[in-house]
Design a protein around this motif. Structure first.
Motif, mmCIF file in Angstrom:
data_model
loop_
_atom_site.group_PDB
_atom_site.id
_atom_site.type_symbol
_atom_site.label_atom_id
_atom_site.label_comp_id
_atom_site.label_asym_id
_atom_site.label_seq_id
_atom_site.Cartn_x
_atom_site.Cartn_y
_atom_site.Cartn_z
ATOM 1 N N ARG A 136 1.454 3.046 17.471
ATOM 2 C CA ARG A 136 1.079 2.119 16.413
ATOM 3 C C ARG A 136 0.055 2.743 15.460
ATOM 4 O O ARG A 136 0.096 2.483 14.255
ATOM 5 C CB ARG A 136 0.523 0.840 17.024
ATOM 6 N N ASN A 137 -0.845 3.530 15.986
ATOM 7 C CA ASN A 137 -1.852 4.159 15.127
ATOM 8 C C ASN A 137 -1.281 5.273 14.272
ATOM 9 O O ASN A 137 -1.791 5.550 13.183
ATOM 10 C CB ASN A 137 -2.996 4.716 15.982
ATOM 11 N N PHE A 138 -0.228 5.945 14.769
ATOM 12 C CA PHE A 138 0.369 7.074 14.044
ATOM 13 C C PHE A 138 1.863 6.823 13.874
ATOM 14 O O PHE A 138 2.694 7.650 14.260
ATOM 15 C CB PHE A 138 0.126 8.384 14.807
ATOM 16 N N LYS A 205 -3.284 6.153 0.155
ATOM 17 C CA LYS A 205 -4.075 6.450 1.349
ATOM 18 C C LYS A 205 -3.170 6.711 2.546
ATOM 19 O O LYS A 205 -3.420 7.601 3.356
ATOM 20 C CB LYS A 205 -5.019 5.288 1.654
ATOM 21 N N ALA A 206 -2.085 5.922 2.658
ATOM 22 C CA ALA A 206 -1.153 6.106 3.771
ATOM 23 C C ALA A 206 -0.488 7.474 3.711
ATOM 24 O O ALA A 206 -0.337 8.164 4.714
ATOM 25 C CB ALA A 206 -0.102 5.002 3.766
ATOM 26 N N ALA A 207 -0.090 7.899 2.480
ATOM 27 C CA ALA A 207 0.553 9.204 2.320
ATOM 28 C C ALA A 207 -0.412 10.341 2.656
ATOM 29 O O ALA A 207 -0.045 11.316 3.308
ATOM 30 C CB ALA A 207 1.068 9.357 0.895
ATOM 31 N N ALA A 208 -1.669 10.186 2.212
ATOM 32 C CA ALA A 208 -2.670 11.215 2.514
ATOM 33 C C ALA A 208 -2.937 11.299 4.008
ATOM 34 O O ALA A 208 -3.062 12.391 4.574
ATOM 35 C CB ALA A 208 -3.962 10.918 1.757
ATOM 36 N N GLN A 211 -0.061 13.140 5.850
ATOM 37 C CA GLN A 211 -0.118 14.597 5.720
ATOM 38 C C GLN A 211 -1.231 15.177 6.594
ATOM 39 O O GLN A 211 -1.054 16.206 7.256
ATOM 40 C CB GLN A 211 -0.362 14.977 4.258
ATOM 41 N N GLU A 212 -2.385 14.499 6.621
ATOM 42 C CA GLU A 212 -3.489 14.966 7.459
ATOM 43 C C GLU A 212 -3.102 14.910 8.932
ATOM 44 O O GLU A 212 -3.416 15.830 9.700
ATOM 45 C CB GLU A 212 -4.725 14.101 7.214
ATOM 46 N N GLU A 213 -2.399 13.855 9.309
ATOM 47 C CA GLU A 213 -1.958 13.736 10.696
ATOM 48 C C GLU A 213 -1.049 14.902 11.079
ATOM 49 O O GLU A 213 -1.188 15.483 12.165
ATOM 50 C CB GLU A 213 -1.221 12.406 10.891
#
Length: 547
Positions: A136-138, A205-208, A211-213
């Motif tokens: 759920r978090n990722f 923010k979700a897209a950023a 990518q960071e994930e």
């Protein structure tokens, strides 16, 4: 509203929670370590092989009660689920330690079954808490999340086995102390950090974050591979001294703590950001499992009491709706063919090794564990990559694992010199692939809303498979070939002891192969839509960054 400043710890807490989840998974594979002390139980309790196998079945039956964890995960916070699992494991494995250490007389057979069942059930609470929360978090990186977490479950057997070898010279009593105390301590730590983090409320923010994930998960993968190679090297080093063993243990603990660099880096990165940056988002109250637009967007519900539409694959399913689909049962039975046979090998590895002339089977237990890790972590990452690039259905990876598993069983049936080494590696890899791929597949086919319960229904295959392939098939056929020993037990030496067992399990994997190919064909449309959706999101992310 602007005066309400959220600390940069929201993102940091998500990653710290994931690190604690990794640690929980690294100690929650204790259910696969039965062969490390099964011979002692067999001797102390004067058991036949069938009776011993039924003890292992009782351990796996504990997973059937994982349905309780699936129901509870949507009603209680994560820390409650972890607390229940840790306390149950402390009691279940603690009782086994009392028997093996001979601090008490061997308990009646039915009582031992109960305590083994409790030990097996404890891991379902830990796994459910970790997997459901992290998926759920990722939710945009389900493949890597599943691969990493399930990979550490695979390593946990080797971690326990090698630490026991290094510190306690393979003493079964000390091994059971580790199984009971270490998971309890780790879960107590995870209770403070592992929790659900609300998703970002803006697309940019979700897209950023996505990518960071992806970047951070690449680091997690690399660190996990280093741990696996480190364990593998230790397994092939013989006759090491006490000092080297202790240094190995210290090095292993340092490597297991190394994922902390991710939340530490995230913390300093957030502190460096401009405090005026509008990553500050006041979260509104919303359902834990917001429906994702990963497939066709669901139409607005115009549902009357008389007519309720059955959701299509890819939309949110209730439990009843999921079990009404053909796809659920195809996934369920193919999962049984893969994990049921693999679990039979793990449960019987002590006797398989002895039958083939190996006095110490800890090497094979570690091989299955470590190569199971590689199967889990690589399949999670590769399946996600090919899904995004080509729309490859995840069930195809399960089909490939069934082919290799069939080859592994045939090799072990032939009982040629070295075949147990090769078979252990192949079975470990394929068992790992099956567990890692099925986790995201179930969430993609039936949604996240009732994922905790759906996952635990699929996990019913572990006790069912253990009963069919280990308790019945392996137990009966071994006893048919074995000779009685004094005290009421029996033993069997030679390649013939498990030959028919391996042949039958190879045939079962052939059935699983056909089912996996069928499921891949049935879901190819869904995965094509998922590929298109992921590409469109990536494109919109790039456009927003350019603007």
């Amino acid at each position: 509203m602007g005066s309400l400043k959220l600390p940069p710890s929201t993102t940091v807490l998500k990653w710290l929670g994931f690190v604690s989840a990794v640690w929980v998974q690294a100690i929650s594979g204790n259910n696969y370590t039965f062969s490390n002390y099964s011979d002692v139980l067999k001797s102390l309790m004067n058991l036949t092989q069938l009776q011993l196998n039924n003890l292992s079945v009782a351990k796996d039956v504990g997973k059937a009660f994982g349905l309780l964890a699936g129901i509870a995960c949507d009603r209680f916070p994560t820390w409650v689920i972890l607390l229940i699992g840790s306390l149950e494991g402390l009691l279940g494995y603690g009782a086994q330690w009392l028997v093996v250490s001979q601090r008490i007389s061997p308990l009646p057979y039915w009582q031992m079954c109960i305590f083994l069942c409790m030990g097996g059930n404890s891991t379902t609470w830990m796994n459910t808490a970790v997997l459901v929360t992290c998926i759920r978090n990722f939710r945009k990186n389900r493949g890597p999340v599943s691969g990493i977490l399930k990979g550490y479950v695979g390593l946990s057997t080797a971690i326990f086995t090698d630490l026991c070898t290094a510190l306690f010279s393979d003493d079964p009593s000390s091994f059971l102390v580790m199984l009971s105390v270490v998971p309890f301590a780790v879960c107590l730590f995870a209770m403070f950090f592992l929790r659900e983090i609300p998703p970002p409320t803006t697309a940019a923010k979700a897209a950023a974050d996505t990518q960071e994930e992806s970047n951070f998960f690449a680091v997690f993968n690399a660190l996990a591979v280093i741990v696996a190679v480190y364990l593998l090297c230790f397994d092939f080093i013989k006759n090491i001294g006490t000092v080297v063993s202790q240094l190995f243990s210290v090095g292993l603990l340092i490597l297991l703590g190394s994922p902390l660099i991710i939340p530490i880096y995230s913390f300093f990165k957030n502190c460096h950001l401009n405090s005026a940056q509008s990553d500050l988002e006041i979260q509104t109250e919303e359902p834990l499992l917001k429906e994702e637009a990963t497939v066709a967007a669901p139409v607005k519900e115009e549902i009357t009491e008389e007519e309720q539409r059955q959701p299509v694959i890819g939309e949110e399913h209730t439990i009843i709706q999921a079990v009404k689909t053909i796809d659920f049962w195809v996934l369920f039975i193919s999962f049984l063919c893969g994990v049921g046979t693999g679990l039979a090998v793990m449960n019987n590895m002590g006797q398989i090794g002895l039958a083939l002339g190996y006095a110490d089977v800890s090497m094979f237990v570690s091989l299955i564990s470590i190569w199971g890790f590689f199967g889990r972590i690589l399949s999670g990452t590769l399946s996600e990559h090919f899904l995004k690039k080509l729309g490859t259905p995840r069930p195809l990876w399960n089909a490939a694992s069934q082919i290799l598993m069939t080859i592994g069983y045939i090799l072990m049936a032939m009982a040629m010199p070295g075949s147990l080494y090769i078979g252990s590696v192949v079975v470990g890899i394929c068992y790992g692939v099956r567990l890692s791929i099925t986790v995201p597949t179930a969430s993609e086919l039936f949604g996240l809303k009732y994922y905790g319960l759906i996952y635990n229904i699929l996990i019913l295959n572990l006790p069912i498979g253990s009963f069919l392939f280990s308790g019945l098939l392996a137990g009966f056929l071994y006893d048919m070939e074995a000779t009685p020993t004094e005290g009421g037990g029996n033993t069997c030496i030679g390649g013939h002891c498990y030959r028919i067992v391996f042949v039958v399990m190879a045939l079962a994997c052939g059935i699983g192969l056909v089912l996996d190919i069928w499921l891949a064909y049935r879901t190819k449309g869904l995965y094509s839509k998922l590929k298109g959706n992921k590409r469109s999101k990536k494109g919109s992310s790039n456009n927003s960054s350019l603007s």
